[in-house]
Design a protein around this motif. Sequence first.
Motif, PDB file in Angstrom:
ATOM      1  N   ASN A  43      -4.249   7.833  -0.566  1.00 25.80           N
ATOM      2  CA  ASN A  43      -3.741   6.615  -0.763  1.00 25.80           C
ATOM      3  C   ASN A  43      -3.375   6.457  -2.424  1.00 25.80           C
TER       4      ASN A  43
ATOM      5  N   TYR B 194      -6.940  11.335  -5.983  1.00 21.64           N
ATOM      6  CA  TYR B 194      -6.996  10.252  -5.055  1.00 21.64           C
ATOM      7  C   TYR B 194      -7.652  10.193  -3.897  1.00 21.64           C
TER       8      TYR B 194
ATOM      9  N   GLU C 293       0.919  -1.256   0.206  1.00 21.73           N
ATOM     10  CA  GLU C 293       0.069   0.086   0.144  1.00 21.73           C
ATOM     11  C   GLU C 293       0.771   1.365  -0.164  1.00 21.73           C
TER      12      GLU C 293
ATOM     13  N   THR D 233      -2.189   4.080  -4.000  1.00 19.69           N
ATOM     14  CA  THR D 233      -1.752   2.658  -4.569  1.00 19.69           C
ATOM     15  C   THR D 233      -2.078   2.455  -5.942  1.00 19.69           C
ATOM     16  N   SER D 234      -3.055   3.183  -6.439  1.00 16.44           N
ATOM     17  CA  SER D 234      -3.739   2.978  -7.666  1.00 16.44           C
ATOM     18  C   SER D 234      -2.729   3.537  -8.735  1.00 16.44           C
TER      19      SER D 234
END
Length: 218
Positions: free
Chosen positions: A91, A153, A80, A93-94
């Motif tokens: 986040n 995000y 992550e 992570t994408s």
Amino acid sequence: MSTIDKNNKKSDESVNQPSSSTQSSFSNYKWWLVSFVLIIIISFIVQRQINNDNNNNNNNNIKSERLFSLDELQTFTKDELYLAILGHVFNVTSAPRFYSSTGSYKFYTGRDASRSFHTGGTSSEDLTDDLTGLTDEDIAGVYGWLTFYKKQYPQIGKLIGRYFDSNGKLTEHFKNVLTSVNIIEKEKEEKARFEKQWPPCNSEWSRDAGRRVWCTEK
């Protein structure tokens, strides 16, 4: 019983019995009353469900807001991927091609490197959340990156430290950032107002026509 008595009895009974129109009116009234009560009950149930849904959403929002220590944030650099800017944790992570260990922006992951969003540097002096020495315009530019990340995000929490305290409340440092942003916004508005009142002018010179000056019309 005589014929006269029978006729009188029938006449009395006909007077005492309600007419068909009276019965119909009473039936309509009962139907209206029942319908009204049902509407009230259904409205109450629907409103209660809406209130429950709103309460659940509020509870979910409260639960989803997480407060990170710097040590916790530094652990999210592998599976992550998290980063912070001006204390807001996102986040990312994408987007592993940017923020993973092989990504071009890997140095942002697991920390708040707000200053680097202005300087573009990757030294220890740049990879910090300290904006000391930057101008109002510079700070407004960093805030612009925060706005960008909010659109790109999911924000999952706040970083305890310079911009948020241990309760997740804004600190004076972040309030100072907002002050810088407001100053720049007012300067932009004033500049736009000035240009609208005094449109820009242009000039050119040629050997044949000489000098020519013209201004943009309002």
